[in-house]
Design an enzyme around this catalytic site. Structure first.
Site, short mmCIF file in Angstrom:
data_model
loop_
_atom_site.label_atom_id
_atom_site.label_comp_id
_atom_site.label_asym_id
_atom_site.label_seq_id
_atom_site.Cartn_x
_atom_site.Cartn_y
_atom_site.Cartn_z
N GLU A 186 -2.99 7.82 -4.00
CA GLU A 186 -2.82 6.47 -3.45
C GLU A 186 -2.70 5.38 -4.44
O GLU A 186 -3.17 5.43 -5.69
CB GLU A 186 -4.15 6.15 -2.74
CG GLU A 186 -4.36 4.86 -2.06
CD GLU A 186 -5.64 4.86 -1.48
OE1 GLU A 186 -5.89 4.74 0.05
OE2 GLU A 186 -6.62 4.50 -2.14
N TYR A 217 0.80 -1.11 -0.02
CA TYR A 217 0.01 -0.05 0.01
C TYR A 217 0.80 1.26 -0.10
O TYR A 217 1.98 1.22 0.76
CB TYR A 217 -0.96 -0.04 1.31
CG TYR A 217 -1.60 1.38 1.40
CD1 TYR A 217 -3.12 1.35 0.74
CD2 TYR A 217 -1.25 2.37 1.99
CE1 TYR A 217 -3.64 2.53 0.74
CE2 TYR A 217 -1.99 3.68 1.95
CZ TYR A 217 -3.13 3.76 1.41
OH TYR A 217 -3.84 4.91 1.51
#
Ligand code: ADP
Ligand code: MG
Length: 387
Positions: A197, A109
């Protein structure tokens, strides 16, 4: 402002971040054509909607042949996609991303956002990337790594090395990870983003990083500095009532209930929503018409509430200060001339020119109930929707 994954990936790629080969498509037939032109070993067909959690909801499908690509595209576009973030009615899928399927050995992530407590950008990384990241953040916060970036120095090399080793990698990945983090940070700063992101950022079989998903949100307060981003806007993703409200500079946010509320001042609007809930009903919207609202704005605001088919009763709660009660009354009367009010209307007016405002409403022939206090108003409106 939010944009689609394929648009975010284009921006990342332009700044040097590796992404899989892929192209947008607007129909199952086009998806097939795009896949044929790409000629990959395997494909992933991905719904392009402004809501995360697509994978778990069936919005991301693997396909090996052109027939499978077309079939996957058809299934995804067939009905609204309901994800954990889309709301219960789901999102209509008008666009797809057809992408080469990439084998990988690890999902990471990566996120960059503004950390309000330190008032600085923060880089967030985790080895637990992929579709479970929200759960990991809630249950195993120790797996979430953070590096706060000083806005004056920018991202410095030791922070990238810290992340690299904390993720459990050896020296071999430092150079590439450092470069990638700097590129992502550059995008974040350059476009005044509120979020960049990449989840998952994958490590491929041969130890290279690749962005398999991408999400970029821009800070609307800086939109005047980025006129070039306007073309990335997808009007289909915006709530039509919210869009209309923004054209009139009204603070309108759609909610899930059935009580339409028109209030002046954000604080009073929040208190009103609390009282509506306490009285046993749910607001359909937040609408702060603001202090300086004129008749046109009131008319527009009231029409927006009337245009919401879910609304079963309306509460007008105005404390006349800069906004005078007679201006409010005139706006409501104007709106009622073009859109018929078919639900109970409860009005609570106080403050500047209150007598005049009430008189205008009384003489207008409109059917409404008057409440003296906010509490009474909330009870009346709850009684109306719960009747
Ligand atoms: P969402 O976050 O909305 O669920 P993603 O784009 O992250 O959508 O896709 C969900 C999952 O599908 C990813 O976590 C990844 O495991 C897999 N995936 C997505 N794109 C690809 C791709 N090009 N090749 C292989 N797997 C992919
Ligand atoms: Mg994802």
């Amino acid at each position: 402002m939010k944009i689609h994954e394929y648009q975010a990936k284009t921006i990342l790629a332009r700044h040097g971040i590796p992404i899989p080969e892929g192209r947008p498509a607007f129909s199952p037939e086009e998806a097939r054509k795009v896949a044929e032109e790409m000629g990959a070993q395997g494909y992933v067909v991905k719904a392009q909607v402004h809501a995360g959690g697509r994978g778990k909801a069936g919005g991301v499908k693997r396909a090996s042949t052109l027939d499978e690509v077309e079939a996957a595209a058809r299934t995804i576009m067939e009905k609204p996609l309901v994800t954990a973030q889309s709301g219960p009615e789901g999102k209509k899928v008008n666009r797809l991303l057809v992408e080469q399927a990439v084998p990988f050995k690890q999902e990471l992530y990566l996120g960059i956002t503004v950390d309000r407590s330190s008032a600085a950008p923060v880089l967030i990384m985790s080895t637990a990337g992929g579709m479970e990241i929200e759960e990991v953040a809630a249950k195993q916060p120790e797996l979430i790594l953070k590096e706060t970036v000083h806005p004056l120095t920018g991202l410095v090399p030791f922070q990238c090395r810290n992340l690299n080793f904390s993720l459990g990698f050896g020296a071999g990945t430092i150079k590439e990870l450092t470069q990638l983090l700097n590129q992502a940070y550059e995008v974040f700063m350059k476009y005044d983003c509120s979020l960049v992101e990449v989840n998952p950022l994958v490590l491929t079989e041969d130890d290279h990083f690749l962005a398999l998903d991408a999400k970029i949100n821009f800070d609307d307060n800086a939109s005047y500095r980025h006129k070039e981003l306007a073309e990335l806007r997808d009007p289909d993703e915006e709530d039509p009532l919210e869009r209309e409200a923004s054209e009139f500079n009204l603070n309108y946010i759609r909610l899930d209930g059935n009580v339409g509320a028109m209030v002046n001042g954000a604080g009073l609007a929040m208190a009103t929503m609390d009282l509506i809930k306490q009285a046993g009903a749910e607001p359909a919207n937040f609408l702060d018409v603001g202090g300086g609202a004129n008749v046109e704005m009131i008319t527009a605001g009231f029409k927006i509430i009337l245009g919401d088919s879910r609304v079963r009763a309306i509460l007008i709660n105005i404390f006349g200060g800069i906004l005078r009660c007679d201006v409010l009354a005139q706006g409501v009367i104007e709106a009622a001339k073009t859109v018929k009010i078919q639900v109970p209307l409860i009005v609570r007016l106080q403050g500047t020119n209150v007598e005049e405002g009430r008189k205008m409403l009384m003489e207008s022939g409109l059917d409404f109930q008057v409440a003296e206090t906010i509490n009474d108003a909330a009870k009346l409106v709850a009684a109306a929707v719960n009747a």
